[in-house]
Design a protein around this motif. Structure first.
Motif, PDB file in Angstrom:
ATOM      1  N   PRO A 171     -28.379   2.983  41.088  1.00 15.31           N
ATOM      2  CA  PRO A 171     -29.776   2.545  40.977  1.00 15.31           C
ATOM      3  C   PRO A 171     -30.382   2.929  39.624  1.00 15.31           C
ATOM      4  O   PRO A 171     -29.886   3.829  38.946  1.00 15.31           O
ATOM      5  CB  PRO A 171     -30.472   3.301  42.115  1.00 15.31           C
ATOM      6  N   LEU A 172     -31.464   2.260  39.269  1.00 13.52           N
ATOM      7  CA  LEU A 172     -32.176   2.625  38.048  1.00 13.52           C
ATOM      8  C   LEU A 172     -32.610   4.082  38.143  1.00 13.52           C
ATOM      9  O   LEU A 172     -33.132   4.512  39.181  1.00 13.52           O
ATOM     10  CB  LEU A 172     -33.422   1.756  37.863  1.00 13.52           C
ATOM     11  N   PRO A 173     -32.387   4.847  37.097  1.00 13.80           N
ATOM     12  CA  PRO A 173     -32.782   6.258  37.134  1.00 13.80           C
ATOM     13  C   PRO A 173     -34.299   6.422  37.185  1.00 13.80           C
ATOM     14  O   PRO A 173     -35.030   5.680  36.534  1.00 13.80           O
ATOM     15  CB  PRO A 173     -32.243   6.818  35.816  1.00 13.80           C
ATOM     16  N   ARG A 174     -34.730   7.379  37.966  1.00 11.31           N
ATOM     17  CA  ARG A 174     -36.156   7.668  38.048  1.00 11.31           C
ATOM     18  C   ARG A 174     -36.527   8.877  37.194  1.00 11.31           C
ATOM     19  O   ARG A 174     -37.671   9.038  36.808  1.00 11.31           O
ATOM     20  CB  ARG A 174     -36.554   7.941  39.505  1.00 11.31           C
ATOM     21  N   TYR A 175     -35.538   9.735  36.955  1.00  7.07           N
ATOM     22  CA  TYR A 175     -35.774  10.976  36.222  1.00  7.07           C
ATOM     23  C   TYR A 175     -34.712  11.130  35.135  1.00  7.07           C
ATOM     24  O   TYR A 175     -33.619  10.577  35.243  1.00  7.07           O
ATOM     25  CB  TYR A 175     -35.707  12.184  37.168  1.00  7.07           C
ATOM     26  N   ILE A 176     -35.022  11.909  34.135  1.00  9.07           N
ATOM     27  CA  ILE A 176     -34.104  12.108  33.010  1.00  9.07           C
ATOM     28  C   ILE A 176     -32.788  12.723  33.476  1.00  9.07           C
ATOM     29  O   ILE A 176     -31.723  12.380  32.964  1.00  9.07           O
ATOM     30  CB  ILE A 176     -34.768  12.955  31.887  1.00  9.07           C
ATOM     31  N   LYS A 177     -32.829  13.593  34.464  1.00 10.29           N
ATOM     32  CA  LYS A 177     -31.602  14.229  34.959  1.00 10.29           C
ATOM     33  C   LYS A 177     -30.659  13.185  35.577  1.00 10.29           C
ATOM     34  O   LYS A 177     -29.454  13.218  35.350  1.00 10.29           O
ATOM     35  CB  LYS A 177     -31.953  15.319  35.973  1.00 10.29           C
ATOM     36  N   ASP A 205     -39.459   7.544  28.902  1.00  7.30           N
ATOM     37  CA  ASP A 205     -40.214   6.297  28.927  1.00  7.30           C
ATOM     38  C   ASP A 205     -39.244   5.139  29.116  1.00  7.30           C
ATOM     39  O   ASP A 205     -38.719   4.592  28.157  1.00  7.30           O
ATOM     40  CB  ASP A 205     -41.011   6.146  27.629  1.00  7.30           C
ATOM     41  N   TRP A 206     -38.985   4.776  30.365  1.00  8.93           N
ATOM     42  CA  TRP A 206     -38.033   3.713  30.697  1.00  8.93           C
ATOM     43  C   TRP A 206     -38.667   2.367  30.388  1.00  8.93           C
ATOM     44  O   TRP A 206     -39.781   2.086  30.808  1.00  8.93           O
ATOM     45  CB  TRP A 206     -37.649   3.802  32.168  1.00  8.93           C
ATOM     46  N   THR A 207     -37.953   1.521  29.654  1.00  5.71           N
ATOM     47  CA  THR A 207     -38.487   0.227  29.229  1.00  5.71           C
ATOM     48  C   THR A 207     -37.633  -0.911  29.782  1.00  5.71           C
ATOM     49  O   THR A 207     -36.556  -0.677  30.339  1.00  5.71           O
ATOM     50  CB  THR A 207     -38.478   0.126  27.700  1.00  5.71           C
ATOM     51  N   GLU A 208     -38.110  -2.133  29.588  1.00  5.46           N
ATOM     52  CA  GLU A 208     -37.331  -3.311  29.982  1.00  5.46           C
ATOM     53  C   GLU A 208     -36.036  -3.381  29.175  1.00  5.46           C
ATOM     54  O   GLU A 208     -34.988  -3.766  29.695  1.00  5.46           O
ATOM     55  CB  GLU A 208     -38.164  -4.584  29.793  1.00  5.46           C
ATOM     56  N   GLU A 209     -36.103  -2.993  27.903  1.00  8.92           N
ATOM     57  CA  GLU A 209     -34.894  -2.950  27.067  1.00  8.92           C
ATOM     58  C   GLU A 209     -33.875  -1.972  27.647  1.00  8.92           C
ATOM     59  O   GLU A 209     -32.677  -2.250  27.676  1.00  8.92           O
ATOM     60  CB  GLU A 209     -35.254  -2.551  25.636  1.00  8.92           C
ATOM     61  N   ALA A 210     -34.351  -0.838  28.137  1.00 13.09           N
ATOM     62  CA  ALA A 210     -33.466   0.146  28.754  1.00 13.09           C
ATOM     63  C   ALA A 210     -32.839  -0.421  30.027  1.00 13.09           C
ATOM     64  O   ALA A 210     -31.654  -0.200  30.285  1.00 13.09           O
ATOM     65  CB  ALA A 210     -34.235   1.430  29.063  1.00 13.09           C
ATOM     66  N   ILE A 230     -12.446   3.905  39.710  1.00 11.02           N
ATOM     67  CA  ILE A 230     -13.537   4.814  39.386  1.00 11.02           C
ATOM     68  C   ILE A 230     -14.550   4.688  40.508  1.00 11.02           C
ATOM     69  O   ILE A 230     -15.007   3.590  40.814  1.00 11.02           O
ATOM     70  CB  ILE A 230     -14.203   4.467  38.041  1.00 11.02           C
ATOM     71  N   SER A 231     -14.886   5.802  41.130  1.00 12.06           N
ATOM     72  CA  SER A 231     -15.834   5.777  42.229  1.00 12.06           C
ATOM     73  C   SER A 231     -16.961   6.757  41.932  1.00 12.06           C
ATOM     74  O   SER A 231     -16.699   7.912  41.596  1.00 12.06           O
ATOM     75  CB  SER A 231     -15.138   6.149  43.537  1.00 12.06           C
ATOM     76  N   VAL A 232     -18.183   6.302  42.053  1.00  8.94           N
ATOM     77  CA  VAL A 232     -19.341   7.144  41.845  1.00  8.94           C
ATOM     78  C   VAL A 232     -20.275   6.954  43.030  1.00  8.94           C
ATOM     79  O   VAL A 232     -20.542   5.851  43.444  1.00  8.94           O
ATOM     80  CB  VAL A 232     -20.087   6.776  40.545  1.00  8.94           C
ATOM     81  N   ARG A 233     -20.746   8.052  43.558  1.00  6.89           N
ATOM     82  CA  ARG A 233     -21.705   8.000  44.655  1.00  6.89           C
ATOM     83  C   ARG A 233     -22.940   8.782  44.229  1.00  6.89           C
ATOM     84  O   ARG A 233     -22.864   9.952  43.894  1.00  6.89           O
ATOM     85  CB  ARG A 233     -21.143   8.634  45.934  1.00  6.89           C
ATOM     86  N   TYR A 234     -24.059   8.102  44.222  1.00  8.09           N
ATOM     87  CA  TYR A 234     -25.332   8.712  43.894  1.00  8.09           C
ATOM     88  C   TYR A 234     -25.925   9.267  45.177  1.00  8.09           C
ATOM     89  O   TYR A 234     -26.020   8.557  46.172  1.00  8.09           O
ATOM     90  CB  TYR A 234     -26.253   7.657  43.257  1.00  8.09           C
ATOM     91  N   LEU A 235     -26.320  10.529  45.150  1.00 10.55           N
ATOM     92  CA  LEU A 235     -26.890  11.152  46.348  1.00 10.55           C
ATOM     93  C   LEU A 235     -28.394  10.922  46.389  1.00 10.55           C
ATOM     94  O   LEU A 235     -29.100  11.228  45.447  1.00 10.55           O
ATOM     95  CB  LEU A 235     -26.604  12.667  46.327  1.00 10.55           C
ATOM     96  N   GLN A 236     -28.867  10.364  47.468  1.00 15.70           N
ATOM     97  CA  GLN A 236     -30.299  10.141  47.665  1.00 15.70           C
ATOM     98  C   GLN A 236     -30.946  11.445  48.090  1.00 15.70           C
ATOM     99  O   GLN A 236     -30.396  12.190  48.879  1.00 15.70           O
ATOM    100  CB  GLN A 236     -30.525   9.071  48.736  1.00 15.70           C
ATOM    101  N   HIS A 237     -32.131  11.693  47.570  1.00 12.84           N
ATOM    102  CA  HIS A 237     -32.856  12.918  47.927  1.00 12.84           C
ATOM    103  C   HIS A 237     -33.985  12.592  48.855  1.00 12.84           C
ATOM    104  O   HIS A 237     -34.623  11.640  48.828  1.00 12.84           O
ATOM    105  CB  HIS A 237     -33.422  13.593  46.668  1.00 12.84           C
TER     106      HIS A 237
END
Length: 109
Positions: free
Chosen positions: A5-11, A47-52, A102-109
């Motif tokens: 998903p699109l990142p919400r935080y810098i981390k 500062d997440w932009t449309e370009e990002a 390659i498998s990546v799982r993002y953990l939802q908080h």
């Protein structure tokens, strides 16, 4: 990777970018694709932009369509690399130095 998903935080963002940097040698024009994202790490704000967003989606596509991903040969040994953090899990299945999966799982908080 394709469902990241699109990142919400810098981390969260740094986790994604760190993973892609690890495999940058396999992605043609990685620097050009990731440039708008790399610039985000140099700012003091996030500062997440449309370009990002466009760069993020292009990089996900590049990472999931790498021509070096090979079919596994079950007659050869596998190398498994794993990594985990509070943000997600990563696993790479390789043979002879070439990733097969390659498998990546993002953990939802």
């Amino acid at each position: 990777m394709a469902e990241w998903p699109l990142p919400r935080y810098i981390k969260e963002f740094r986790g994604f970018l760190g993973l892609t940097r690890y495999y940058r040698r396999f992605v043609a024009n990685y620097g050009s694709i990731a440039g708008p994202l790399t610039r985000l790490t140099k700012n003091h704000g996030f500062d997440w932009t449309e370009e990002a967003t466009r760069a993020f989606e292009a990089l996900k596509k590049a990472m999931t369509t790498l021509p070096i991903l090979t079919l596994p040969d079950f007659n050869l040994p596998f190398d498994i690399e794993t990594d985990a953090s509070g943000m997600g899990l990563k696993a790479v299945l390789s043979q002879n130095g070439s990733p097969s999966c390659i498998s990546v799982r993002y953990l939802q908080h």
